[in-house]
Motif scaffolding. Structure first.
Motif, short mmCIF file in Angstrom:
data_model
loop_
_atom_site.label_atom_id
_atom_site.label_comp_id
_atom_site.label_asym_id
_atom_site.label_seq_id
_atom_site.Cartn_x
_atom_site.Cartn_y
_atom_site.Cartn_z
N MET A 1 6.24 3.26 -12.91
CA MET A 1 4.85 3.35 -13.15
C MET A 1 4.45 1.98 -13.68
O MET A 1 3.24 1.84 -13.08
CB MET A 1 4.62 4.61 -13.96
CG MET A 1 5.00 5.96 -13.30
SD MET A 1 4.91 7.37 -14.64
CE MET A 1 2.98 7.61 -14.95
N ASN A 2 4.98 1.37 -14.46
CA ASN A 2 4.43 -0.09 -14.78
C ASN A 2 4.15 -0.78 -13.67
O ASN A 2 3.23 -1.92 -13.56
CB ASN A 2 5.27 -0.71 -15.85
CG ASN A 2 5.20 -0.09 -17.22
OD1 ASN A 2 4.29 0.50 -17.56
ND2 ASN A 2 5.94 -0.65 -18.05
N TRP A 3 5.11 -0.66 -12.68
CA TRP A 3 4.85 -1.38 -11.03
C TRP A 3 4.03 -0.56 -10.23
O TRP A 3 3.86 -0.94 -9.06
CB TRP A 3 6.28 -1.78 -10.71
CG TRP A 3 7.10 -2.63 -11.48
CD1 TRP A 3 7.89 -2.38 -12.70
CD2 TRP A 3 7.19 -4.04 -11.22
NE1 TRP A 3 8.33 -3.45 -13.15
CE2 TRP A 3 7.93 -4.58 -12.18
CE3 TRP A 3 6.84 -4.74 -10.37
CZ2 TRP A 3 8.38 -5.95 -12.22
CZ3 TRP A 3 7.02 -6.23 -10.18
CH2 TRP A 3 8.07 -6.65 -11.14
N GLY A 4 3.39 0.38 -10.66
CA GLY A 4 2.35 0.98 -9.84
C GLY A 4 2.74 2.31 -8.82
O GLY A 4 2.17 2.61 -8.15
N HIS A 5 4.17 2.72 -9.13
CA HIS A 5 4.75 3.74 -8.59
C HIS A 5 5.00 4.84 -9.58
O HIS A 5 5.97 4.66 -10.23
CB HIS A 5 5.81 3.26 -7.71
CG HIS A 5 6.39 4.33 -6.82
ND1 HIS A 5 6.06 4.55 -5.47
CD2 HIS A 5 7.47 5.14 -7.06
CE1 HIS A 5 6.47 5.52 -5.00
NE2 HIS A 5 7.62 5.88 -5.99
N TYR B 1 11.00 -4.81 -6.17
CA TYR B 1 11.38 -3.96 -7.33
C TYR B 1 11.29 -2.42 -7.08
O TYR B 1 12.07 -1.63 -7.70
CB TYR B 1 10.34 -4.44 -8.47
CG TYR B 1 10.57 -3.71 -9.75
CD1 TYR B 1 11.69 -4.03 -10.60
CD2 TYR B 1 9.87 -2.35 -10.02
CE1 TYR B 1 11.93 -3.18 -11.82
CE2 TYR B 1 10.53 -1.55 -11.02
CZ TYR B 1 11.51 -2.17 -11.99
OH TYR B 1 11.80 -1.32 -13.01
N ILE B 2 10.16 -2.12 -6.25
CA ILE B 2 10.05 -0.52 -6.31
C ILE B 2 11.27 -0.06 -5.57
O ILE B 2 11.81 1.09 -5.88
CB ILE B 2 8.74 -0.38 -5.79
CG1 ILE B 2 7.49 -0.27 -7.00
CG2 ILE B 2 8.55 1.20 -5.35
CD1 ILE B 2 6.28 -0.41 -6.41
N ARG B 3 11.44 -0.58 -4.36
CA ARG B 3 12.56 -0.20 -3.60
C ARG B 3 13.84 -0.31 -4.25
O ARG B 3 14.69 0.78 -4.19
CB ARG B 3 12.53 -1.38 -2.48
CG ARG B 3 11.58 -1.11 -1.32
CD ARG B 3 11.61 -1.77 -0.16
NE ARG B 3 10.63 -1.41 0.84
CZ ARG B 3 10.30 -2.28 1.94
NH1 ARG B 3 10.94 -3.59 1.86
NH2 ARG B 3 9.40 -2.24 2.63
N ILE C 1 -1.24 -5.85 -10.80
CA ILE C 1 -1.53 -4.93 -9.70
C ILE C 1 -2.81 -4.08 -9.86
O ILE C 1 -3.59 -4.07 -8.68
CB ILE C 1 -0.27 -3.75 -9.64
CG1 ILE C 1 1.03 -4.52 -9.35
CG2 ILE C 1 -0.73 -2.50 -8.77
CD1 ILE C 1 2.09 -3.55 -9.67
N VAL C 2 -3.31 -3.82 -10.89
CA VAL C 2 -4.63 -3.53 -11.40
C VAL C 2 -5.72 -4.28 -10.75
O VAL C 2 -6.42 -3.85 -9.88
CB VAL C 2 -4.97 -3.29 -12.57
CG1 VAL C 2 -6.38 -2.80 -13.07
CG2 VAL C 2 -4.27 -1.95 -13.13
N GLY D 1 0.71 -1.27 0.05
CA GLY D 1 -0.18 0.02 -0.10
C GLY D 1 0.90 1.28 -0.02
O GLY D 1 0.54 2.14 -0.65
N GLU D 2 2.12 1.24 0.58
CA GLU D 2 2.92 2.40 0.83
C GLU D 2 3.71 2.55 -0.97
O GLU D 2 3.89 3.56 -0.96
CB GLU D 2 3.97 2.33 1.87
CG GLU D 2 3.35 2.37 3.07
CD GLU D 2 4.14 2.19 4.23
OE1 GLU D 2 5.62 2.03 4.11
OE2 GLU D 2 3.83 1.88 5.42
N ALA D 3 4.00 1.40 -1.32
CA ALA D 3 4.88 1.66 -2.37
C ALA D 3 4.15 1.66 -3.57
O ALA D 3 4.54 2.50 -4.59
CB ALA D 3 5.59 0.09 -2.78
N VAL D 4 2.75 1.26 -3.80
CA VAL D 4 2.21 1.43 -5.02
C VAL D 4 1.22 2.80 -4.76
O VAL D 4 0.34 2.71 -3.81
CB VAL D 4 1.06 0.17 -5.29
CG1 VAL D 4 0.18 0.56 -6.30
CG2 VAL D 4 2.03 -0.89 -5.46
#
Length: 108
Positions: free
Chosen positions: A100-104, A77-79, A52-53, A13-16
């Motif tokens: 952004m493809n990973w939701g961030h 991945y995001i980190r 993710i969607v 929830g924090e990363a996306v």
């Protein structure tokens, strides 16, 4: 929900930081389809974005072990990717588009 699942859900929830609608719109763009590492046709990140969607649209009580495993992958991945931020303006970079493809969206 176990403590581990609560932790994973909180980190996810924090990363996306993109909503399901924002992410869907982004994934439909040419920039999204051109970003990221390819495993054949679709990039790994683009495929992840579609998952993710679905996760964002589901009730948390319906999340499976596979869903939590994917959330862990997304957070990792995001980190890692945020730690590799290039210098300068990142507005129109493959680095940002991949995230952004990973939701961030790092500009949020």
């Amino acid at each position: 929900m176990s403590d581990d699942r609560q932790k994973v859900a909180a980190e996810f929830g924090e990363a996306v930081n993109m909503s399901a609608k924002e992410l869907e719109r982004w994934l439909a763009s040419d920039e999204s389809r051109d970003a990221g590492q390819r495993d054949g046709g679709e990039s790994v990140g683009h495929e992840s974005g579609r998952k993710i969607v679905k996760l964002l649209q589901m009730r948390k009580s319906d999340w499976t072990d596979q869903d939590y495993a994917h959330m862990r992958k997304v957070v990792g991945y995001i980190r890692r990717h945020l730690a590799q931020r290039p210098s300068g303006d990142v507005t129109e970079t493959r680095w940002r588009y991949s995230l952004m493809n990973w939701g961030h969206d790092p500009l949020k």
